[in-house]
Design a protein around this motif. Structure first.
Motif, PDB file in Angstrom:
ATOM      1  N   VAL A   7    -117.264  11.263  18.844  1.00  0.00           N
ATOM      2  CA  VAL A   7    -117.271  11.133  20.303  1.00  0.00           C
ATOM      3  C   VAL A   7    -116.127  10.239  20.766  1.00  0.00           C
ATOM      4  O   VAL A   7    -115.856  10.140  21.958  1.00  0.00           O
ATOM      5  N   ARG A   8    -115.459   9.581  19.814  1.00  0.00           N
ATOM      6  CA  ARG A   8    -114.365   8.690  20.183  1.00  0.00           C
ATOM      7  C   ARG A   8    -113.040   9.441  20.150  1.00  0.00           C
ATOM      8  O   ARG A   8    -112.881  10.423  19.443  1.00  0.00           O
ATOM      9  N   GLN A  41    -113.236  -0.148  23.672  1.00  0.00           N
ATOM     10  CA  GLN A  41    -114.343   0.805  23.634  1.00  0.00           C
ATOM     11  C   GLN A  41    -114.317   1.726  24.849  1.00  0.00           C
ATOM     12  O   GLN A  41    -114.528   2.942  24.734  1.00  0.00           O
ATOM     13  N   LYS A  42    -114.054   1.147  26.031  1.00  0.00           N
ATOM     14  CA  LYS A  42    -114.010   1.961  27.246  1.00  0.00           C
ATOM     15  C   LYS A  42    -112.863   2.967  27.183  1.00  0.00           C
ATOM     16  O   LYS A  42    -113.012   4.113  27.622  1.00  0.00           O
ATOM     17  N   GLU A  57    -111.571   4.330  24.499  1.00  0.00           N
ATOM     18  CA  GLU A  57    -111.886   5.386  23.533  1.00  0.00           C
ATOM     19  C   GLU A  57    -112.858   6.410  24.116  1.00  0.00           C
ATOM     20  O   GLU A  57    -112.772   7.600  23.813  1.00  0.00           O
ATOM     21  N   ARG A  58    -113.770   5.951  24.962  1.00  0.00           N
ATOM     22  CA  ARG A  58    -114.777   6.847  25.512  1.00  0.00           C
ATOM     23  C   ARG A  58    -114.300   7.561  26.767  1.00  0.00           C
ATOM     24  O   ARG A  58    -114.910   8.552  27.182  1.00  0.00           O
ATOM     25  N   TYR A  59    -113.242   7.053  27.382  1.00  0.00           N
ATOM     26  CA  TYR A  59    -112.731   7.688  28.590  1.00  0.00           C
ATOM     27  C   TYR A  59    -112.053   8.998  28.213  1.00  0.00           C
ATOM     28  O   TYR A  59    -111.183   9.035  27.347  1.00  0.00           O
ATOM     29  N   GLU A  60    -112.428  10.078  28.876  1.00  0.00           N
ATOM     30  CA  GLU A  60    -111.935  11.401  28.498  1.00  0.00           C
ATOM     31  C   GLU A  60    -110.639  11.779  29.194  1.00  0.00           C
ATOM     32  O   GLU A  60    -110.114  12.874  28.969  1.00  0.00           O
TER      33      GLU A  60
END
Length: 723
Positions: free
Chosen positions: A501-502, A599-600, A602-605
């Motif tokens: 998911v990352r 972390q933010k 990596e998760r931001y698409e």
């Protein structure tokens, strides 16, 4: 997303689904009222006997005669005005199998005594003769409704039983708490005692029993339009999500489930709720509590639950998340759920509060992947009678992570714009194909404004022809755009998204000296992709207060997800520098802030661009999370010549002595400084009323050098100028 096993184990009270039509309710009510008539006949005899000769008073009920006063004084405390010889526990309205009384008893936990209370209160609504009978028994022609005292006298043979059943009328008893009956004070009395209060059935129950199955007028302002007759097969959701919704509907058909359905705005929560209800064999009643005062939401929801139950429907509650910000309100909802007579589907943009997890199954509607978004575009345009090239639809779907609702609205806007442009161009109607530019503009419109107040929007006008960089750097920028355009194919269709998911977004580092084109490159990318570009103000993000920086970052990235925007952090080394050695608590917390940011990212698409002048300040852990690292070197002479050649707009008058090659060789400026010099020289020339000449450029270059602490010597020629 909850599993099927988890759904089946959700703890909630048994639900008795209402029949689709009220069959035999009138006959059932007639039978119960005949029993009440017998009881009232006995009560009238007992009442007259208790009065003796006073019962013949001409104006009895209008005043209190002396004989009545003596009777009142001789009565034992707590003893009713009349006593009926009646077997204890004999029900007037027995809850027989399949009856309305049985449904009320099962769904609201009512006892036989409470059903009889409801029947006595209902009688005047069905037949006005009961008003006169009640007034007679209460020795007052104005008291046409049964009071608590009269009901206890009719149903309780002894004073002990009256005391035992008095709690039936307390605020926390089912009849009153659920709003089935209301205790109404006589307008002529100020704060009367409980025994003197009238017992009035709720109008919703009355209307239903009398055959009026319309919507309660108190709910009309909050009812949302029907979500249509869509089936689960028609929903624009992934196969896994559809299968999960089917399991939910199957469990709901068994009558043991409430659901928290959450996802972003426009994802289709109401459509999904309607499809689930249809699959489970129910209608759907949708209520939005947004705008209702907090102290009125509880009673309104209680009313809505009963309306859904009476209609044999599932209740869909929208706008509930704002109310549930309060822990007290969450506890109130949990209490309502334990007594709800109907299924409830909560439609919310937020995740379910933890306090409700033991009562409600959690169902998440995620944002559709690129393939589904392309299908949504095709479907929305097709319904509007328009076509679109599949390749263009795939590009739209990859660029804009929109919900089905947003895509539908964007498609409608794109068609409107296509009609307008075609009409302006040649006076005919809309073309059969929706313009890609119109679709992109409409899609951007669905995302506009989400980051306003959190970041500054940059008007991206620069194109590939405006930027001068080494070939490798330009290639990386083109690869970055390709990565965004083909994200759906690689991650979703080819399966890379299933591995992790990352890293599904695109984090980029632009490193190089000031003025080398980092901001322009961000503009070029945004313009090429058709996305909005927002510059993050680091001064407004970083806070000295513990936890505030994380909150600011969370707000930015959350807004960016729905804004479909490129985030541009200029001079990012101020925030993304090497994590310091921990010497005190402040260092430790600063490192936590940076870790949270990573972390933010990596998760931001979407696309995150970090611009820094000091690449060496970034540590290895940070560099690993970057998809591209683009170096912006100080331009060489050939690159400076190209910049000087393209820096002048077409309308600028240039003197013959302006030679880009000479300027590039002698003025060693970066691209940003060159643009500043050209603009300043144009103003100098305009002030002199002359074309831009070499002298104007020299004077402008001198001013630019002064800004960086350097200067040209008096009389120095441009051929000898150095920066």
């Amino acid at each position: 997303m909850a599993s099927a096993t988890k759904i089946q184990n959700v703890e909630s009270p048994p639900v008795c689904p209402a029949p689709r039509e009220l069959v035999g309710v009138v006959a059932e009510l007639h039978g119960a009222l005949r029993g009440l008539d017998c009881l009232l006949s006995s009560a009238l005899d007992a009442f007259d006997a208790s009065l003796g000769s006073a019962s013949q008073e001409k104006y009895r009920g209008l005043y209190i005669a002396p004989e009545q006063v003596n009777l009142l004084l001789n009565r034992q405390p707590g003893q009713p005005s009349f006593v009926i010889d009646r077997a204890s526990g004999l029900a007037l309205w027995p809850p027989t199998e399949g009856s309305f009384a049985r449904r009320m008893a099962d769904s609201y936990g009512l006892s036989g005594f409470e059903l009889d209370v409801l029947l006595i209160a209902l009688a005047p609504e069905y037949d006005l003769r009961y008003e006169r009978l009640y007034a007679y028994l209460q020795d007052d022609v104005t008291r046409k409704r049964p009071t608590v005292d009269l009901i206890l006298a009719l149903l309780c043979p002894s004073g002990i039983e009256r005391m035992q059943h008095r709690p039936v009328f307390s605020a926390d008893a089912p009849l009153v708490r659920q709003g089935i009956v209301h205790l109404v004070a006589d307008p002529q009395q100020t704060d009367p005692p409980l025994l003197a209060r009238y017992v009035k059935p709720d109008e919703q129950i009355v209307h239903h029993l009398l055959g009026d199955t319309g919507l309660d007028s108190r709910l009309a302002p909050f009812v949302r339009p029907s979500a249509g007759e869509a089936s689960l097969a028609d929903l624009h959701v992934a196969d896994e999500t559809r299968a999960h919704l089917i399991r939910v509907a199957e469990v709901m058909a068994e009558g043991r489930l409430h659901v928290w359905l959450h996802g972003p705005a426009g994802i289709g929560k109401r459509q999904a709720a309607a499809a689930v209800a249809r699959h489970a064999g129910y209608a759907l009643l949708t209520i939005d509590v947004t705008g209702i005062a907090a102290d009125e939401i509880g009673p309104t929801v209680t009313l809505a639950m009963r309306q859904a139950w009476l209609r044999g429907a599932i209740l869909c509650l929208g706008g509930i998340h704002g109310w549930l910000d309060s822990p007290i309100a969450t506890e109130a909802v949990a209490a309502l759920l334990t007594e709800s007579p109907c299924h409830i589907i909560f439609a919310s943009e937020r995740e379910m509060p933890s306090a409700l997890r033991q009562h409600v199954a959690d169902v998440h509607l995620p944002l559709p992947d690129a393939a589904l978004r392309a299908t949504c575009w095709q479907s929305a345009l097709g319904e509007l009678g328009r076509k679109a090239d599949e390749r263009r639809l795939a590009t739209l779907a990859n660029l804009f992570r929109l919900t089905p609702g947003q895509i539908e609205a964007a498609a409608a806007e794109a068609v409107r714009q296509a009609r307008l442009h075609a009409k302006q161009r040649d006076g005919i109607g809309a073309l059969p194909f929706a313009s890609m530019d119109d679709c992109i503009a409409a899609a951007r419109g669905q995302s506009a404004g989400r980051l306003d107040g959190l970041a500054g929007k940059i008007d991206s006008r620069a194109t590939w022809s405006d930027i001068v960089l080494p070939d490798d750097a330009l290639s990386q920028l083109h690869e970055l755009c390709q990565r965004v355009e083909h994200r759906g194919k690689v991650l979703d269709e080819w399966g890379f998204a299933e591995r992790s998911v990352r890293g599904q977004g695109c984090s980029v580092l632009f490193a190089g000296p000031s003025g080398t084109g980092k901001t322009m490159a961000a503009e070029v990318i945004a313009n090429d992709l058709g996305l909005d570009l927002y510059c993050i103000d680091l001064a407004g993000v970083v806070s000295k207060y513990i936890g505030e920086t994380e909150k600011n970052l969370d707000r930015i990235f959350s807004a960016a997800e729905s804004a479909n925007a490129i985030l541009f952090f200029d001079e990012a080394d101020a925030l993304f520098g090497k994590r310091s050695e921990v010497k005190d608590s402040h260092d430790r917390y600063a490192n936590l802030e940076i870790s949270y940011l990573l972390q933010k990212m990596e998760r931001y698409e979407g696309v995150t661009i970090l611009a820094t002048n000091l690449r060496q300040n970034l540590d290895e852990a940070f560099m690993r999370r970057l998809a591209f690292i683009v170096h912006f070197p100080f331009p060489d002479e050939e690159q400076r010549r190209r910049i000087w050649s393209g820096v002048w707009p077409a309308g600028v008058p240039l003197a013959e002595d302006i030679d880009p090659g000479v300027l590039a060789g002698q003025l060693k400026f970066s691209g940003g400084h060159i643009r500043n010099v050209a603009l300043a020289a144009a103003f100098l020339a305009a002030g002199d009323g002359q074309p831009v000449g070499q002298a104007h450029v020299l004077r402008a270059a001198q001013r630019e050098l002064q800004k960086i602490g350097k200067s040209l010597t008096p009389g120095e020629q441009p051929s000898r100028a150095t920066a």
